[in-house]
Design an enzyme around this catalytic site. Sequence first.
Site, mmCIF file in Angstrom:
data_model
loop_
_atom_site.group_PDB
_atom_site.id
_atom_site.type_symbol
_atom_site.label_atom_id
_atom_site.label_comp_id
_atom_site.label_asym_id
_atom_site.label_seq_id
_atom_site.Cartn_x
_atom_site.Cartn_y
_atom_site.Cartn_z
ATOM 1 N N SER A 575 8.153 -2.378 1.627
ATOM 2 C CA SER A 575 7.456 -3.057 0.288
ATOM 3 C C SER A 575 8.089 -4.385 0.083
ATOM 4 O O SER A 575 7.974 -5.344 0.727
ATOM 5 C CB SER A 575 7.592 -2.070 -0.615
ATOM 6 O OG SER A 575 6.796 -2.219 -1.762
ATOM 7 N N ASP A 659 -3.046 1.223 2.176
ATOM 8 C CA ASP A 659 -2.139 0.826 1.128
ATOM 9 C C ASP A 659 -2.812 -0.375 0.237
ATOM 10 O O ASP A 659 -3.222 -1.481 0.924
ATOM 11 C CB ASP A 659 -0.851 -0.039 1.864
ATOM 12 C CG ASP A 659 0.144 -0.635 1.019
ATOM 13 O OD1 ASP A 659 -0.170 -0.430 -0.207
ATOM 14 O OD2 ASP A 659 1.195 -0.940 1.434
ATOM 15 N N HIS A 691 0.832 3.353 1.455
ATOM 16 C CA HIS A 691 1.999 2.560 1.308
ATOM 17 C C HIS A 691 3.094 3.542 2.045
ATOM 18 O O HIS A 691 4.385 3.056 2.248
ATOM 19 C CB HIS A 691 2.294 2.503 -0.102
ATOM 20 C CG HIS A 691 3.297 1.491 -0.403
ATOM 21 N ND1 HIS A 691 3.288 0.106 0.123
ATOM 22 C CD2 HIS A 691 4.554 1.260 -1.067
ATOM 23 C CE1 HIS A 691 3.998 -0.714 -0.501
ATOM 24 N NE2 HIS A 691 5.145 0.118 -1.048
#
Length: 715
Positions: A575, A659, A691
């Site tokens: 991320s 995601d 994600h």
Amino acid sequence: MNRILSVALLVLLACLQQTNVAQEAAESATETKTLTPELLWKLGRLGEATLSPDGTHLAYTVRRYVLADNKGKSSLFLMKLDDGSTKTLLDSWSSVGSIQWVGEGDSATLFFEGMEGKDDEEDSDAADDDEEEDEDEDHSDAPQAWSIDVGSGELTQVSALEDGISNLKVSPTGKHIAYTQDVKLDKTVNELYEDLPEADARIIDDLMYRHWNAWHDYKYTHLHVAAIADGKAGDGKDLMEGIKADCPVPPFGGSEQFNWSPDGKEIAYTLKDTEKWEESTDSNVWIVNVESGEKKNLTGEMPGYDKDPVYSPDGKWLAFQSMERAGFESDRNRIMLIERESGTMRELTIGLDQNANGIHWTPDSQKIAFASEYRGTDQMFEIGLESPGTKRQVTSGQFNWHVVDFLPDGKSAIATKMNMIRPNELTLLNVESGDDKVLSHINDDVYEGLEVATIEERFVDATDGQKIHCWVAYPPGFKKDDGKKWPMLTYCQGGPQGQIGQWFSYRWNFHLMAAQGYVVVAPNRRGLPGFGRKWNDDISGDWGGQAMKDILSATDAMMAEPYINKDKVGAIGASFGGYTVYWLMGNGGDRFKTMIAHCGVFNLESMYGSTEELFFVNWDLGGPYWKSDAIKKEYDLFSPHNFVKNWKTPLLVIHGQKDFRVPVTQGMEAFTAAQVNDVPSRFLYFPEEGHWVQSPQNGVLWHRVFFDWLARELK
């Protein structure tokens, strides 16, 4: 003679074989047992826990995964606190959650939300059955409300709704259940144009057409209530009828976002019903009368997150979590108090330079316990209603602590406790002394004989004179003075505002990385909570600035240690940590020999145009890149894609198709840039993951590819 020789030869071969087997057994006995990806998935995962009203019994759930089946099963256990004896109430259900007690003494009943589940053969048989559905179908193939007599083990199915329920909450009186259920309020293309039943399209009029990992399904999650008679729930009543909003608030809200009043007449709940949902963090605390359905917004003038309301046991107060600044999802988490009779509101945590996460009332309604990030840990604190802004730290040590419930006398509490070495266990915590006794032993069998990593805390100097807190994980058997040089990993945290605490991750697991022979340094760089509000806020508007310098300072300090092989250092992250990896690819010099970015942000401009919760990028990046020349300059300055000309380090890109926070095209762009520039690179793509990687076998694959890539350059 030949026969005698043949027999002798056979005897000799047998002896040699036995010797080899004995040697292999001896070698196996002396082999070091360390954590592996496969062993990680054998660990039982503590789910929920609830204390009986009289404080004598503790019910809790554990989920275990079978790698070969690629799925997990949940079990429900009951522990007597006086002697620790434990029995199994439910075994191998598809799901068990929302466990709670209702009633007093021997008449207390344990309620839960669950789904029994069937094996593949039973499911197949059911699919082939062409008979009409039984009128008395119990819908036990969907999550329903259940109750269980803990003495006899007798089960009663309380609800029988076709689509099942979520987030079960039984009223303190036991007369009603509250739950959430999806309600369809929007029309599909085929419903708008009935003469085109085979049309496959969406008509999209606002930006929340997809969120986190799922497309909008034309439904909204609504809070419902149903009366209980003779152990069965009646027809449900939608307390949010006609409202195109969700409770709990997606994507992370759960049953903590609504609660019953002690008298069972009222429910306080969280609702985010606002225009331009994607640009706002304005959620509010509402109350609703269960009988009349009359509603009231208690926080309508407060522009930030207001959520997770909890009534005091005496019913006098309503406490809730609140963030003050509009549009900032990582603002300081406060505890606000409303006196129900007068309606007056005040902040209990006023002046505290830290977050207050979670609300747990003491039985006398005089104090609230909460968890807070503190120097790389989550500690438990308590604060009195008569002493706002004055806290007392209850727990200590290198652990993450979270309160489950208080015993009736308020002197002890059930809590969970974890660190980077072991996942959560239940513990009995003395609130006054901070001493604790571990109650559950979910994974003792796995850890028996397991040689574990060592975790140390250290501080390094930042370029601006500040001190950077770091966690360092050392491999099993590591010695600083034996002359051996180890490869090293720099872990880059996501968030960008999420502390590197004493958590046990099933993906970014420092214990597992160390067990594979790596020293791991994990710096709590600028932007992470637990070190004061300014430290936390300094990441916003400065993604490629001081935070990146902090990571490089921590890396350089560790590389200076004589036991680190300076030619075998890698950087990893997900991320915002993936963004960090891409940034360091072009701005980290020649420190790193290999890199891994999971679901990372690569191009700030295309990220803005394809993500969903715009309040996040609006706050942290200042708004859209076309808003002003100054903001465009910041985008250009901090976007990793502008520094691809410097890329030369081998790169593994990992991304999931579903995601929607950091869309998969970010990973594709990065992989394309690496390939075009002849940078050694690989793309691990998961078509059904978002994600996070949640499937067990995908999880093991993730780790195998992850460690294989590292070994190519670092071992």
